[in-house]
Design a protein around this motif. Structure first.
Motif, PDB file in Angstrom:
ATOM      1  N   GLU A 230      -5.514   0.446  -0.118  1.00 31.14           N
ATOM      2  CA  GLU A 230      -5.801   1.880  -0.118  1.00 31.14           C
ATOM      3  C   GLU A 230      -5.797   2.465  -1.523  1.00 31.14           C
ATOM      4  OE1 GLU A 230      -4.350   3.792   3.967  1.00 31.14           O
ATOM      5  OE2 GLU A 230      -2.731   2.740   2.957  1.00 31.14           O
ATOM      6  N   ASP A 231      -5.144   1.751  -2.461  1.00 30.62           N
ATOM      7  CA  ASP A 231      -5.111   2.223  -3.847  1.00 30.62           C
ATOM      8  C   ASP A 231      -6.318   1.752  -4.648  1.00 30.62           C
ATOM      9  OD1 ASP A 231      -4.562  -0.456  -4.014  1.00 30.62           O
ATOM     10  OD2 ASP A 231      -2.609  -0.243  -4.983  1.00 30.62           O
ATOM     11  N   HIS A 239       0.353  -4.545  -0.405  1.00 35.53           N
ATOM     12  CA  HIS A 239      -0.288  -3.535   0.439  1.00 35.53           C
ATOM     13  C   HIS A 239       0.169  -3.627   1.894  1.00 35.53           C
ATOM     14  CE1 HIS A 239      -3.309  -3.780  -2.923  1.00 35.53           C
ATOM     15  NE2 HIS A 239      -3.133  -2.479  -2.824  1.00 35.53           N
ATOM     16  N   ARG A 294     -12.137  -0.576   1.610  1.00 33.94           N
ATOM     17  CA  ARG A 294     -10.705  -0.272   1.485  1.00 33.94           C
ATOM     18  C   ARG A 294     -10.025  -0.341   2.845  1.00 33.94           C
ATOM     19  NH1 ARG A 294      -9.220   4.203  -3.117  1.00 33.94           N
ATOM     20  NH2 ARG A 294     -10.670   3.466  -4.733  1.00 33.94           N
ATOM     21  N   ASP A 296      -7.592   0.720   5.492  1.00 33.46           N
ATOM     22  CA  ASP A 296      -7.025   2.036   5.799  1.00 33.46           C
ATOM     23  C   ASP A 296      -6.343   1.943   7.164  1.00 33.46           C
ATOM     24  OD1 ASP A 296      -6.589   4.656   6.680  1.00 33.46           O
ATOM     25  OD2 ASP A 296      -8.270   5.443   5.531  1.00 33.46           O
ATOM     26  N   LYS A 299      -7.186   4.668   9.813  1.00 31.71           N
ATOM     27  CA  LYS A 299      -8.450   4.426  10.515  1.00 31.71           C
ATOM     28  C   LYS A 299      -8.298   3.299  11.534  1.00 31.71           C
ATOM     29  CE  LYS A 299     -11.903   6.105   7.214  1.00 31.71           C
ATOM     30  NZ  LYS A 299     -13.086   5.738   6.397  1.00 31.71           N
TER      31      LYS A 299
END
Length: 464
Positions: A230-231, A239, A294, A296, A299
């Protein structure tokens, strides 16, 4: 190649778990093959004997099976084909498309130290006076011009040939290199489309030179962007979950993972939520973007909630069984399943993950007498127990429909001069033993008349 049946492949190295990026690569290959009525093959690239393990191979197969990606035929071992790879290297040598290189490891290292920015140039490329000594077989690659990768995602990628060395095809100990093995295997397997991560682009330029040297048709290449956290940085353990097995243990159903992974780097208009048939109907290489995708989790939870909400009861029970097995938990008993099924319509509309659904379903999975926690127990005072007694009498002969139960509860609450919420608290405590539960009326309809009344009576009896 448009008239040739589509053949794709997934070729993982069995050196660890199935990474989420590898799972997405497998999914894209599977979708493209199924969308075009083709074949999806599985090759285990186990040439690194020091790091390849049977356990890792088993984990990869298990991960693909869990994700619901069926492959055609038996998995192929790359190591088992080493003699075929060596045969091709010797054929290229005999045809003058490769040559014997007698440079030692020390000589190559010294050359590279003196020429740090240039590819290694073997002094044996055009030599005619050859010693009787161990040698490697190197590709006689073009030294001028450029190698062009006509990539379906990245566009035309050009690599100057003077930036590529004459790569080793067969080591001096007779073992083939990965670069050669991949090309030979893809050719022999009839692979028409190579869909893989864009970290392989440099490899592709070198592999194309082997195709051209052998006079073989090049497959269609599609190099997909990598997955970032996400970064925006390359996905790693920092992560959180990165292995497919970790997502299974977190309780995301396979259908949700297929939907979510398909959208990581590929799109079909603005569609975010879709089923397998829609994915197969829509999937194409032209929908893959060039920018890194990315990961997420918000989501993913949204996608997971959608799929849990629309799953058939049998499929959801199977997903729960697989989740419990994955986490080493006790399986549900038949009695628990029988109680859970009537509760599913209410539960699955709100659950984002399978453990969330099980937590909400706790009331249906526990046995009498219900253990009431301290917080819920505060709602069971003398007045509340009196209301439970009145409700028990009021619903004895009710039809046990949700509407009739709710109407009876409203009447009891009104008779006691309180709102329905004041009755819901002790009802939750009696039925589930907790304050956070589904609707009390959903619980009563799911548990049925006999069990619900028995739980209410247990609380009345416990008051002495």
């Amino acid at each position: 190649m448009s008239d040739t049946p589509v053949v794709t492949r997934f070729a993982p190295s069995p050196t660890g778990y199935l990474h989420i990026g590898g799972a997405r690569t497998a999914l894209f290959n599977w979708l493209f093959a199924r969308a075009n009525g083709g074949q999806f093959l599985l090759r285990i690239e186990d040439t690194d004997r020091a790091r390849s393990t049977p356990e890792a191979t088993a984990a990869i197969l298990k991960g693909l099976e869990w994700l619901g990606l069926d492959w055609d035929g038996e998995p192929i071992s790359q190591f088992a084909r080493k003699d075929r790879h060596a045969e091709i290297a010797r054929d290229m040598l005999a045809a003058g498309r490769a040559y014997k290189c007698f440079s030692t490891t020390e000589e190559i290292a010294a050359w590279r130290e003196a020429n740090p920015r240039a590819p290694f140039k073997s002094p044996w490329r055009d030599a005619t006076d050859l010693p009787d000594a161990p040698y490697a077989i190197r590709l006689k690659a073009p030294q001028t011009g450029e190698t062009v990768i006509e990539d379906q995602v990245q566009g035309a990628v050009r690599v100057a040939n003077d930036q590529l060395d004459d790569m080793i095809l067969l080591r001096s100990d007779g073992t083939p290199t990965y670069m050669l093995a991949v090309v030979v295997d893809d050719h022999d397997m009839g692979v028409t489309h190579v869909i893989r991560g864009d970290d392989h682009l440099t490899n592709t330029a070198r592999q194309i030179q082997i195709y051209d040297a052998m006079g073989w048709d090049r497959p269609v290449f599609a190099h997909i962007p990598l997955i970032h956290g996400e970064d925006g940085k390359k996905l790693s353990k920092r992560h959180g979950a990165v292995g497919l097995h970790e997502f299974a243990a977190l309780g995301y159903p396979p259908a949700a993972m297929r939907n979510y992974l398909a959208r990581l780097g590929w799109s079909h208009g603005d569609d975010e939520l879709f089923d397998d048939q829609q994915a197969r109907d829509w999937f194409g290489l032209d929908g893959i973007g060039r920018a890194p995708a990315r990961l997420d989790f918000k989501k993913l939870e949204h996608v997971s909630s959608f799929h849990i909400g629309r799953m058939e009861d049998a499929a959801l029970l199977q997903a729960l069984a697989d989740y419990l097995a994955e986490t080493g938990s006790e399986p549900l008993t038949q009695r628990q399943e029988d109680r859970l099924v009537p509760a599913l319509p209410a539960l699955k509309e709100k659950a984002k993950t399978l453990p969330q659904l099980l937590e909400q379903a706790r009331f249906a999975l526990i046995e009498r007498p219900v253990d009431v926690d301290e917080k819920a127990g505060k709602a069971l005072d003398t007045v509340s127990r009196g209301m439970l007694k009145s409700l028990t009498a009021a619903v004895q002969n009710a039809s046990w429909s949700r509407d009739e139960l709710e109407q009876a509860a409203k009447i009891v609450a009104e008779e006691n001069g309180v709102g329905l919420g004041k009755l819901a608290g002790p009802l939750r405590a009696a039925l589930a033993g907790r304050t956070a539960t589904p609707s009390v009326f959903d619980m009563m309809t799911a548990l049925g008349r006999e069990e619900s009344l028995a739980r209410l009576q247990d609380q009345l009896d416990s008051a002495g």
